[in-house]
Structure formats: C-alpha cells, structure tokens
Design an enzyme around this catalytic site. Structure first.
Site, mmCIF file in Angstrom:
data_model
loop_
_atom_site.group_PDB
_atom_site.id
_atom_site.type_symbol
_atom_site.label_atom_id
_atom_site.label_comp_id
_atom_site.label_asym_id
_atom_site.label_seq_id
_atom_site.Cartn_x
_atom_site.Cartn_y
_atom_site.Cartn_z
ATOM 1 N N PHE A 93 -11.403 130.402 9.266
ATOM 2 C CA PHE A 93 -10.821 130.188 10.583
ATOM 3 C C PHE A 93 -9.939 128.959 10.525
ATOM 4 O O PHE A 93 -10.114 128.099 9.649
ATOM 5 C CB PHE A 93 -11.937 129.978 11.611
ATOM 6 C CG PHE A 93 -11.864 130.931 12.762
ATOM 7 C CD1 PHE A 93 -11.826 132.294 12.558
ATOM 8 C CD2 PHE A 93 -11.829 130.461 14.080
ATOM 9 C CE1 PHE A 93 -11.785 133.172 13.624
ATOM 10 C CE2 PHE A 93 -11.782 131.335 15.153
ATOM 11 C CZ PHE A 93 -11.763 132.693 14.926
ATOM 12 N N GLN A 141 -6.791 123.423 25.900
ATOM 13 C CA GLN A 141 -6.357 124.183 24.740
ATOM 14 C C GLN A 141 -5.665 125.476 25.148
ATOM 15 O O GLN A 141 -6.217 126.268 25.899
ATOM 16 C CB GLN A 141 -7.554 124.530 23.860
ATOM 17 C CG GLN A 141 -7.149 125.313 22.623
ATOM 18 C CD GLN A 141 -8.287 125.430 21.631
ATOM 19 O OE1 GLN A 141 -9.178 126.247 21.801
ATOM 20 N NE2 GLN A 141 -8.262 124.605 20.614
ATOM 21 N N HIS A 189 -4.608 128.748 23.608
ATOM 22 C CA HIS A 189 -4.828 129.550 22.407
ATOM 23 C C HIS A 189 -3.492 130.156 22.017
ATOM 24 O O HIS A 189 -2.778 130.671 22.874
ATOM 25 C CB HIS A 189 -5.852 130.646 22.704
ATOM 26 C CG HIS A 189 -6.395 131.298 21.470
ATOM 27 N ND1 HIS A 189 -5.654 132.151 20.706
ATOM 28 C CD2 HIS A 189 -7.603 131.212 20.864
ATOM 29 C CE1 HIS A 189 -6.394 132.559 19.679
ATOM 30 N NE2 HIS A 189 -7.579 132.000 19.757
ATOM 31 N N LEU A 209 -7.223 137.344 25.289
ATOM 32 C CA LEU A 209 -7.291 136.766 23.956
ATOM 33 C C LEU A 209 -7.105 137.770 22.825
ATOM 34 O O LEU A 209 -7.639 138.870 22.865
ATOM 35 C CB LEU A 209 -8.659 136.106 23.798
ATOM 36 C CG LEU A 209 -8.754 135.140 22.636
ATOM 37 C CD1 LEU A 209 -7.807 133.993 22.862
ATOM 38 C CD2 LEU A 209 -10.177 134.642 22.514
ATOM 39 N N GLU A 258 -8.427 134.844 16.668
ATOM 40 C CA GLU A 258 -7.871 134.133 15.537
ATOM 41 C C GLU A 258 -8.201 134.828 14.221
ATOM 42 O O GLU A 258 -7.522 134.640 13.223
ATOM 43 C CB GLU A 258 -8.456 132.711 15.561
ATOM 44 C CG GLU A 258 -7.812 131.756 14.620
ATOM 45 C CD GLU A 258 -8.192 130.307 14.954
ATOM 46 O OE1 GLU A 258 -8.454 130.008 16.137
ATOM 47 O OE2 GLU A 258 -8.221 129.499 14.032
ATOM 48 N N ARG A 290 -5.320 125.167 16.385
ATOM 49 C CA ARG A 290 -4.702 125.954 17.446
ATOM 50 C C ARG A 290 -3.558 125.256 18.158
ATOM 51 O O ARG A 290 -2.563 125.883 18.512
ATOM 52 C CB ARG A 290 -5.769 126.317 18.475
ATOM 53 C CG ARG A 290 -6.704 127.358 17.937
ATOM 54 C CD ARG A 290 -7.787 127.667 18.923
ATOM 55 N NE ARG A 290 -8.629 128.724 18.383
ATOM 56 C CZ ARG A 290 -9.767 129.110 18.932
ATOM 57 N NH1 ARG A 290 -10.204 128.518 20.027
ATOM 58 N NH2 ARG A 290 -10.468 130.085 18.396
ATOM 59 N N HIS A 326 -6.996 128.577 27.301
ATOM 60 C CA HIS A 326 -8.188 129.137 26.698
ATOM 61 C C HIS A 326 -9.433 128.276 26.898
ATOM 62 O O HIS A 326 -10.526 128.793 27.091
ATOM 63 C CB HIS A 326 -7.911 129.302 25.209
ATOM 64 C CG HIS A 326 -9.029 129.924 24.445
ATOM 65 N ND1 HIS A 326 -9.572 131.141 24.787
ATOM 66 C CD2 HIS A 326 -9.712 129.514 23.352
ATOM 67 C CE1 HIS A 326 -10.535 131.438 23.939
ATOM 68 N NE2 HIS A 326 -10.645 130.471 23.066
ATOM 69 N N ARG A 385 -10.065 121.574 20.073
ATOM 70 C CA ARG A 385 -11.262 122.199 19.516
ATOM 71 C C ARG A 385 -10.887 123.158 18.399
ATOM 72 O O ARG A 385 -9.922 123.920 18.533
ATOM 73 C CB ARG A 385 -12.000 122.963 20.609
ATOM 74 C CG ARG A 385 -13.198 123.743 20.116
ATOM 75 C CD ARG A 385 -13.946 124.397 21.249
ATOM 76 N NE ARG A 385 -13.219 125.497 21.864
ATOM 77 C CZ ARG A 385 -13.169 126.730 21.372
ATOM 78 N NH1 ARG A 385 -13.770 127.024 20.254
ATOM 79 N NH2 ARG A 385 -12.489 127.668 22.011
#
Ligand code: SF4
Ligand code: SF4
Ligand code: FES
Ligand code: FES
Lengths: 258, 619, 275
Positions: free
Chosen positions: B137, B250, B252, B266, B269, B325, B391, B426
């Site tokens: 990730f 954040q 995304h 969403l 990722e 991100r 997000h 994050r």
C-alpha cells in the site's frame, strides 16, 4: 438528459398507509435512492428511508422496487423505461416502522441465538495457520452485507409470520455453514442448524439466492451443503455403516456439539 | 414499563421520572464502527457494564467501506518488517506532525490486534504457508496490510459485531447522542434520541467513549456516508475538550467521478498496489513528474524500474503511484487543472491494460462489481475515471496517547474523531489498525476510570436534561419563531457542502478561506430559520437539522485552522504557501469552544518531544 | 393507481397482509412475467409425467434391437422381449410392466433432487410461485415433516442412480452392437447417437448432483489435506452449477430416446444407419 420520473412511494406506518404519487426530476446515471433523496429534499422532508453508504456495501437501503427486493442504491434508473412508473415499498416481511423503514430486529435476534466461533489455541508462535482453499468457502459467505433481502424474500417467513420463532433464515444459514466449514472451529453445528435454526423449513426454492445483491450462492453453497451435512449425521446408510465398522470422516475429528 | 426495545431487545424504562427513558451503565460507547466496537469489547472484558449507542443499525458503520486492509507489521511476507519500520513509515507519511507516542503504540500493538480478530472468526486471505496474507500500500515500506480481497472493512466490522453480540453487550441502534452531560467538569452521562420514535433517552455513565468517525459529509465530493457529520468532534468541543490538527483533511486520490450520483465514491488504493497506473488524457503516466524531494530515494524514477518492482521488490524502488495519498491527490488535481483531465473531469486509473481480467476479478472483486453496476464500466477492459474525494480527517479530539482520555475527565475518543495519531496525513491501512489499537486502550481506560470512582459517581442533573431536550426540539420550534420557517435543512446542507468543497478543498488560499468563514457565518444564520416538517417519529428532516449544528461547528474549526496554518503539509495545501515550513512543523493548532459557547478559540501548541531512541530512525 | 384508503389486513392472515406489515394489499407488486417460469414447469413436467406413465404402464414397444428404452432398463421380468434382458430375468414372477420395477429409482432420484424440488415446489405447489409473490397456503412446515422429510433420502437414490447410469452406459455400448440382419462389427445409427447423447446427459446430471458434490469433497473441512478430493469437488461443482440445465436436458433426452425406440419398435420409422 434528465427527465421526470413518475414514482409511487409507500408512505405510512403500522396504522395504515398508501402509495403516494411523486414526480421527480432525475438525470443520467442515477439510482432509485437518488430519486428518493430528491423527493425527500424537495417534496417530503420527513420521508423515512434508511441508507448509509450509497455504494451497495452496507446493506441499509433495502426495499422493494416494483415488487422486487432490491438495494435502492444499486438499482439504476436506466433499468426502467422513462415512461414507466417506479413503485417503491418497504420490505414486506418485517413490521413496518414508517414509510420505507422496517423493523429488522428479527435478524438481530436470530444473530444472538447463534453460538459463535470456537477456536482451538493458537500455534506455538502465536499465529494461526489455515490454507487459502480452506477459507475460501467461508469467505464467500462473509461477503454478506446484511441487507436482509434474502430474509425478506424467503416465503417461509414472508408468508408465514408464525414460522419466525423457529426459522433463522438464509442469512443465518450462511453463518451456520461458514462455521461448520471453518477449518478451525471446534463445534459441530449440524444438530442446531436442523433443530433450532429450522433448516428443514427451507424448501430450497432459491429466492434468497435470486435477490442477494452480493451474488452469494446461498442455496447451492450454504443451505444445500448444510442439509447434506445433516443427512450425514442422521440419514445416510453408508455413513452409519461406516461408523459401525470404524470408518469415519476424520476431517471432523475433535468437534463437539455446539 | 419494563418493555424491551424492538430493535435491540434492551430493557426500556419509560416509566421513570418525566417519562424519560433512562439507563445506567459504566461505559457508554458512542458509535459502532470498528473503534466503537473494539472499545466496547475491551470495556466489557474489563468488567464494565457497557452499552453501544449508534446512529445506524449495527454493522452498517462506515468502517464497512474500508477496502484495502489493516496495516500491521506481522512480517508474514517480509520477515524484515517490524514495528520500528512501521513507526517510521507512519511518521514520515504524517510529515512528522504525528503524536509520536500514538504512532509508536500503534505500530507495536497492531499485529496482536489483527490476530485477535482471527480468534474471533475473521477469515483473512492467506499466504502459501497459511499465514495472514499482507499486501502493498502507498507509503508502507513493506507489504503489510492484512486483507480480505477488497472488503477488509466489512470483515472487520462483522467480526467485531459478532464478538460484541456473543459477549452480550447492549446495543442501542438508530439512537443519536445530541449532548454530553457533565457534573463538576466530569462526564456524567449522555442525552440521545431514538431515530425510530423520536423519544429521548438519558444514559447515566461516568465514562463516555466517542467513536463517531469523521466529518466528510460537510464536503460535496466525499467517500463518506451521511453519518459523518462530525458529531463526536462537536460533542467534545461543547463538553470542553480540544480539537487538534483540524486543518488536515485527507483527499483520497481515487474517487469515482462519474456518474454524478456516485461522484466521490472510493476506488481502493489496492488498484494501484496491484499494478494500476495513473494516466492523463494524453496517455502520459504523469506521476513520474510529481515525485517530491522527500520521497525521491525510495521512489522509482523510470517506468521500467517501477514495473519491475511488482515482481522484485528487493532490488527496485516503488512506483510513484504508491506515494502517500496527499502527494498523489495533489498531482491528480494539478493534471486536471492543467486541462489534461478526462471527459468527466478526472484522470484515468488503468489496470485493464496491465493485468489479466482473471487477476482483476479475483483481487478486486468489489471494485469490479462497483464499476460494472454503477457506471457500466468493465474495469478489466477499460480504464476507470477517477479524481480526488474527501475521505478522512486527520484532526480530531486531542487525547492522551496511552489512554485516549480527552481534556474532560471521563471523556475518551478513538478512531477518526480523535486526533494526533496520523499527523498531517494518514497512510492507507493505518486507519483500521488505529481503530483496533486505540479502541482497546480506550475501552480499558474507560472501564478502569469507572472502577476508580467507586461510589462517587457523578449524577446527571435534571436541569441539564431539560436543556438538552429543549435544544433537541428546537428545530421544530424555529419554524414558528419570528422570521422562521423559510429554510430547508437539506438546502443548507447542500450549500455548506458546496462552499466547503470550493473554498476549503484540496488546494486552499487565504482569500478563499476568509470567504468560507464568511459563508459559514451566513449558513449559521440561516440555520436559525430552518423548518422541519412532520413529527418526531423517524423524521430524517429533523435528524439532519440536528446533525447540521455539528457540521457547521466542525466546518468552522477546519476553516479557521486552515487559514491559520501558513504552510503546505500533508492534507493541508496552501497555494499561497506552497512548501512546508520548519517552524510550523513543530506545532499543532488547538481549537476550543469559548467559555460562553459563542466562538471557537484557536491556539498554537508545540508538538510533544520525541525521545532520542525513536529520533534515531529518522537520521 | 394509488389507493387512497389503506387496504385492511385480512383477518387471521400471517403473511404480507399481516397486521404489522406495511398495508399494501396486493399479493405482489411485480410487473414482470413472473408466472411464466412456474407455468412452463407445470406444463412440461405434466406432459412428461403423462407420457412416462402411459409408456410405463403400456409396457410394450420398448426394445428395437440393439436399442433398449431407458425407461425399461434394466429389464428384469418375464415380459422382457428377447434380447432386452442383459442382466437376466430374476424378477420373472412380476406380472406388471417391467418399467414399473426399475422406474422407481430414477423417479425417486428426480423427485428428491434439489433442483426438481425447487421446480415443482414452485410450479405445482406454488410455494412460492415466484420470489416475492405470496403463496396461497395458510400453513407451511417445509421439509420438516412426513412426507417431505423423506427428501433427506435423496442420497440413497443417488447411490441407486449411479448404478442405473452404469447400466444405461452398458445399454449404450450395446447400441453399437449389430442390429438384426447386420454382420458383427460396429453399428451406428441415429438411435446410437441418441443413446450416447442421452447417457452423456444422464451422467452430467447425476454427477452434478448436490449429494455427489457433498460426498466427493463437500463434506470436508480441510480441502488442503485432500488435494485429490478437492480437485474432484471442483469438477463436480462446475457440473453442479449447471445442474438445473442438465436436469431439463436429460429429462428430454430420456423421453426422446424412449419415443424413438417406440417408433422403431412399432415400425413407424426406420433407423437411419451411418455404418
Ligand atoms: S431457498 Fe430456502 S431459505 Fe432461501 S428463500 Fe427459499 S425457502 Fe427461504
Ligand atoms: S446473504 Fe445476501 S441477501 Fe442475504 S443479507 Fe447477506 S447480502 Fe443480503
Ligand atoms: S446504502 Fe449502503 S447498500 Fe445501499
Ligand atoms: S440429482 Fe439433483 S441434486 Fe441430486
């Protein structure tokens, strides 16, 4: 590309109710839930509807669209002819609370009745080992988003309120199957599934599978295999004979009654 | 009455004083997402009488939307992985603004929390040796995310839900907390209403754990559900606790952009982790142009190296698509602004040309499903169109790292509504592990606080209950008051979402932020004139009107903090201050409600100092 | 079309008209042709039953060398015409049609088959006629009581069905044998082809059975410890996916082969030969 959609939405509560007509502007790519929201925002601020994710992932927005149990957020308006009237009602197997919201506590009660996973101790290094092929069947069932559409469509309770106490319903047959197929679980859940959960009430007419938005093959992969497991225990001549002469399914060793 | 509530089977006690339903618990957890459930389980196991109160049905919380996985340095794929590497990744991803102690505890305890889920019945994907599989990730040095296809959040919530049910913890579903009740500065309970009937409930409990999630619903394009109205943030503010890091929101990088009705939804990722690349309308794989200095050493700078990485992670550096991100979201944003976007105003995320249809369907089943059902796009054949979507909020209630206790005795906060753990940004996968690690800690701390009180529990004051009741019913009253009845809560919400999106979005400037504060003032004004139709029974208009108060308050906090912080860092990008500044990198912004409740106060606060033995990881 | 008055609940009703449910009144609001599938099932099954009953009781024209009708195989009684009894005539005391002795097995097999159960519960019992369409019955106990509890015996019938399928396979081998007037050697006529197609479909149907899926591997909890059975289970599962389709096809093929043999035996038709 927008047009005016004709909708009928059931409004009311346990005291009574009826299908109200609404005309609502909709545009390309929208789903039934969008139309409902627009009705709510512009014409009926107090229209009760449950929803959360609007992505088919939480299973909150269950209702019946043109008589079929569906997730409103996954029912695209392009599936209907623009001239068609789209009728939305609450789920009809559960007590209605208000408008499109029903009291689904039946399902939470059934969840409580189910003995939970009972694992053996971990391996020496503090981890657990399971093979991918062994968890795959269970993983299919765990895709369930608890929309309860299968429970809604199941005629055993939809058409017979009196069966509710004795019948857990397809969603929970998935749970029984998941645990019974779990490579580590130490319980034998067949007697319970047949007895308390009412597996025998199911006549495998597959409506649950037809409506499941997650495409879980409830009947073929969970209910029927569970019925077969029950047969193993109770009705199979060869299994019985085998156990008499000391041949048994070692794969089930070490399990105790749940 | 001795009735049982139909949704929950909990005992109801409507006959008590004033016809108000009352319950006594040791610990009341607000919110039934991953954090709330984990906290409740911990509190229950510590011997506390525990209740969970949640706005939706049990098991519907936003945690189900988490797709990628749970970050935990278990070392199942990479034995060289350990908590120290995870800690370092987390701090670097958060641009060093994280609370170091939280990041440390998180990295240390996450593996055990994941294994615990397995004890409770979770079925993770496996490695060939039968261990829990871990995937790559963005921002994580090693493949570290325990996962179940692309529906990890669902697995987690179901597991915790089943655990909570097995333990017999009481759950109050579709019940919204509108006020925390305090006595002498400490928590005494909470005031709530049943969505179903509109009736009020008082919980008498010395410990309240807030686990209400985020604030995303204040933005127009968001991956968040309706529940994300910043309830916990606002409740805590009103109770006297502080919020930190609220400027960091954040976005995304990959949300759906078409059709309009799912804009913001969403796209996990994992699509990039499993080989997906980002291209613009000219077909260029543009992320190579956006590698920041900070990550240059560990990011591939040629297409060849990036592609080799999927096969040979040891000898190649990570593709730039897997940068944290904030970096990717900004890059996408500038490509779109530069006119290289797709017809629907996004960017292409392409996995179709890079992996076989079988691979895609197996690894990303819900993405496949989601695009097929909602956009008529077959992601095994065509690229997806994606763009940034709101997000997650890094900011939240300021808590003690070890116990999650806020500034108010008895008030704990965990998960997205708490702040500090993630700093300014994050990393993907760190959220689910955050919920588990701190959920457990908060639950235990809340339970032991309760024990420490002994007989000396604060008793809820009748006048506070009356006041809370009055406030909750206010939206019905406004309509009849002077100048009332002209505003619809749905319209106000839409306008709020629009201005937050336009003025406090992914790229910010002073004039726009100033305008946003102006807008917010006007919206608050309008909110005073809202009409709510109908009666109290399951009335979404009323529910929204109550949530709107929280959204307005929290939005103001975000805008105020964003205006104050004159630098760009993580989830906060100022066009007028494009780079990070070392001076700002050493402090947090802290927000409190002024004593008379009329305004939000803002203060600067130095970061807690990291001990030397942890500092060495960053040399 | 919207009703203005709330439809009242039917007294004593426990289903969708029950007192706690949303008062909608209609048995279903489905607008598609949900009645088509149960109706088709009803008509086709009834047709088959009439045809099979007639053929079984009539008890003649079931053998046209080298073809034996699957309804009559194995032919075990004294009424079996010369050449049709490959396994002797142990039941020579039986005076009714030879089909009645053996038909009980395939009949029981199909009656208790999970797919057929679904089809006839829907098409004949209307329990339910289609999804989200209220069923007309007041009470329902599913497969928990006599006689439906006997559905649990499906596996016994599956054991028998495997034997029958083996016998039919043997019959098919014999269908390559010389027809009257032919020298020894391989024979192939239209009848041979039909018999082959039939036996293939029967196998596909029999091996795709849920009981078979369970016995071969489904009952295991650790596929990883039984790789071979897992492989078999995967194959059976694939057939099982199409079990309903094979149920219909094999039903047709059995009837067609029988009818073809009848045509040949009565002399109404002459078997085209390929070699
Ligand atoms: S197959 Fe069984 S459980 Fe599923 S809907 Fe039909 S009767 Fe209910
Ligand atoms: S099994 Fe399918 S239909 Fe039933 S609750 Fe789960 S997701 Fe819904
Ligand atoms: S709103 Fe979550 S499934 Fe429809
Ligand atoms: S033959 Fe159909 S399930 Fe056994």
């Amino acid at each position: 590309m927008g047009y005016t959609l004709k909708m009928r939405i059931w409004r009311g509560d346990q005291g009574g109710g009826d299908l109200g007509d609404y005309d609502v502007e909709v545009s390309e790519g929208e789903v039934v839930l969008d139309a409902i929201h627009r009705v709510q925002a512009t014409q009926a601020g107090d229209l009760a509807v449950r929803w959360n994710c609007k992505a088919g992932k939480c299973g909150s927005c269950s209702a019946e669209v043109n008589g079929r149990p569906r997730l409103m957020c996954m029912t695209r308006l392009s599936d209907f002819d623009p001239a068609e009237t789209v009728t939305v009602t609450p789920m009809r197997s559960f007590p209605v609370i208000r408008d499109l919201v029903t009291d689904v506590s039946f399902n939470y009660e059934k969840a409580r009745e189910l003995p939970s996973f009972a694992p053996p101790p971990r391996d020496a290094d503090g981890k657990r080992r399971m093979a991918q092929v062994d968890v795959e069947r269970g993983q299919e069932f765990r895709k369930c988003i608890e929309c309860f559409l299968c429970q809604d469509t199941c005629h055993v309770i939809r058409d017979h309120e009196d069966n509710k106490p004795a019948f857990a319903g397809p969603r929970f047959f998935l749970r029984y199957a998941e645990l019974d197929m779990h490579p580590l679980d130490t319980h034998d859940r067949r007697a319970l599934a047949q007895g308390a959960a009412g597996l025998g009430m199911c006549n495998i007419t597959k409506c649950c599978t037809e409506v499941c938005p997650e495409g879980i093959r409830i009947t073929d992969n969970a209910i029927i295999p569970m019925k077969e497991r029950v047969v193993d225990r109770k009705y199979d001549p060869l299994v019985w004979l085998g156990s008499k002469i000391g041949l048994r399914n070692r794969d089930n060793d070490g399990r105790s009654e749940a | 009455m001795g009735d049982r509530h139909p949704m929950t089977g909990n005992e109801m006690s409507g006959a008590e004083a004033g016809g108000m339903e009352r319950h006594r618990y040791d610990v009341v957890v607000v919110g039934a997402g991953g954090a709330g459930l984990r906290a409740a389980i911990a509190a229950h196991e510590a011997g506390a009488r525990t209740a969970i109160v949640c706005k939706s049905l049990l098991g519907k919380a936003h945690t189900v939307m988490a797709e990628g996985g749970i970050a935990a340095a278990m070392g199942n794929r990479w034995p060289e992985d350990n908590w120290e590497v995870h800690f370092r990744d987390t701090m670097r991803g958060g641009k060093m603004l994280n609370n170091w102690r939280m990041a440390q505890l998180h990295a240390q305890e996450a593996p055990e929390r994941v294994l615990e889920l397995e004890d409770w019945g979770a079925l993770f994907d496996r490695t060939d040796d039968g261990l829990i599989s871990q995937r790559d990730f963005g921002g994580h040095r090693y493949a570290r995310l325990a996962h179940v296809g692309d529906r990890t959040g669902l697995e987690m919530i179901r597991t915790l839900q089943q655990r909570a049910v097995a333990l017999g913890i009481d759950v109050f579903m579709e019940c919204t907390v509108t006020e925390l009740l305090k006595v002498d500065g400490a928590i005494a309970g909470a005031f709530a209403y049943w969505r179903e009937t509109g009736r009020f409930v008082v919980f008498e409990a010395p410990s309240v754990v807030l686990a209400t999630g985020g604030i995303g619903k204040s933005f127009k394009v968001t991956s968040n559900s309706w529940e994300y109205t910043g309830d916990g943030h606002a409740l805590a503010l009103r109770a006297g606790a502080a919020l930190i890091n609220m400027e960091f929101v954040q976005f995304h990088p990959t949300g759906m952009v078409w059709p309009p009705s799912v804009k913001g939804l969403l796209v996990t990722e994992s699509v990039r982790g499993d080989g997906g690349i980002l291209t613009n309308s000219e077909g260029k794989r543009f992320m190579f142009d956006y590698i920041p200095e900070y990550f240059r050493d560990e990011t591939a700078d040629t297409v060849e190296e990036a592609d080799r990485w999927y096969e040979d992670k040891k000898n190649n550096r990570r593709p730039p698509e897997l940068l944290p991100r904030d970096e990717v979201a900004r890059a996408i944003n500038s490509e779109i602004k530069a006119g290289r976007g797709t017809p629907h105003g996004g960017i292409y995320l392409d996995i179709a040309s890079r992996r076989s249809p079988d691979f895609i369907r197996k690894r990303l089943p819900s993405m496949y499903h989601q695009f097929k059902e909602l956009a008529d796009v077959d992601i095994t054949q065509e690229p997806m169109e994606i763009g940034p979507t709101c997000h997650y909020v890094m900011g939240g209630i300021e808590v003690d790292a070890d116990t999650e206790l806020s500034a108010v005795p008895g008030l704990y906060a965990v998960g997205e509504c708490s702040g500090g753990m993630h700093g300014s940004n994050r990393l993907g996968g760190n959220s689910l592990s955050d919920l588990l690690v701190f959920g457990r800690r908060a639950g235990e701390a809340a339970a032991s606080y309760c024990v420490s009180l002994g007989e000396g529990r604060p008793a809820v004051r009748a006048e506070d209950v009356k006041a809370a009741e009055r406030d909750a019913l206010a939206p019905f009253e406004v309509a009849t008051g002077p100048g009332g009845g002209t505003e619809n809560p749905y319209t106000i919400q839409q306008d709020l979402q629009q201005s937050m999106n336009d003025l406090v979005g992914i790229i910010r400037t002073r004039p726009e932020l100033e305008r946003s504060l102006e807008e917010l003032r006007r919206l608050r004004e309008r909110a005073r004139r809202m009409t709510v139709e109908g009666h109290r029974q399951y009335n979404p208009g009323w529910h929204l009107a109550l949530d709107l108060r929280n959204m307005l308050l929290v939005s103001e906090c975000i805008a105020r903090a964003a205006l104050e912080r004159e630098e760009s860092r993580g989830g906060h990008t100022r066009d007028d201050f494009p780079g990070p500044s070392p001076e700002w990198g050493a402090k947090n912004l802290v927000l409190r409600l002024a004593a008379d409740g009329s305004a939000v106060d803002l203060a600067h606060q130095p970061l807690p100092v990291m001990p030397d033995e942890l500092k060495k990881f960053f040399e | 079309m919207a009703s203005t008055d709330a439809p009242s609940t039917t007294p004593g009703s426990t289903g969708v008209d029950g007192p706690t449910r949303a008062r909608i009144g209609a048995r279903t609001l489905r607008e598609d042709r949900w009645w088509l599938a149960p109706l088709a099932t009803f008509i086709v099954f009834s047709g088959f039953v009439v045809f099979a009953t007639y053929r079984a009781f009539a008890g003649d024209y079931f053998y046209a060398e080298p073809y034996l009708s699957p309804f009559f195989s194995p032919c075990l009684t004294a009424d079996c015409v010369a050449g049709s009894s490959d396994f002797g005539q142990p039941l020579s005391w039986w005076s009714l049609s030879p089909a009645l002795v053996v038909l009980i097995f395939p009949l029981g097999f199909r009656m208790t088959c999970y797919y057929y159960r679904k089809a006839y519960y829907r098409g004949f019992w209307l329990s339910p006629p289609a999804c989200a369409v209220a069923e007309p019955h007041g009470a329902y106990s599913g497969e928990t009581r006599f006689p439906l509890i006997l559905q649990n015996l499906h596996r016994w019938f599956w054991y028998a069905a495997v034997v029958i399928a083996l016998i039919l396979t043997w019959d098919t081998v014999l269908a390559f044998g010389p027809a009257p007037g032919e020298p020894d050697g391989i024979h192939m006529g239209l009848g041979t082809l039909l018999m082959v197609a039939n036996v293939v479909l029967i196998w596909l149907y029999t091996l795709g059975c849920h009981s078979c899926r369970h016995i071969t591997g489904g009952r295991l909890r650790h596929f990883s410890k039984h790789p071979v059975r897992y492989r078999i289970w995967t194959l059976v599962s694939r057939l099982n996916n199409r079990h309903g389709t094979y149920a219909w096809y094999s039903l047709f093929s059995v009837a067609i082969v029988d009818f073809y043999v009848y045509l040949l035996a009565t002399g109404a038709f002459d078997d085209p030969r390929f070699f």
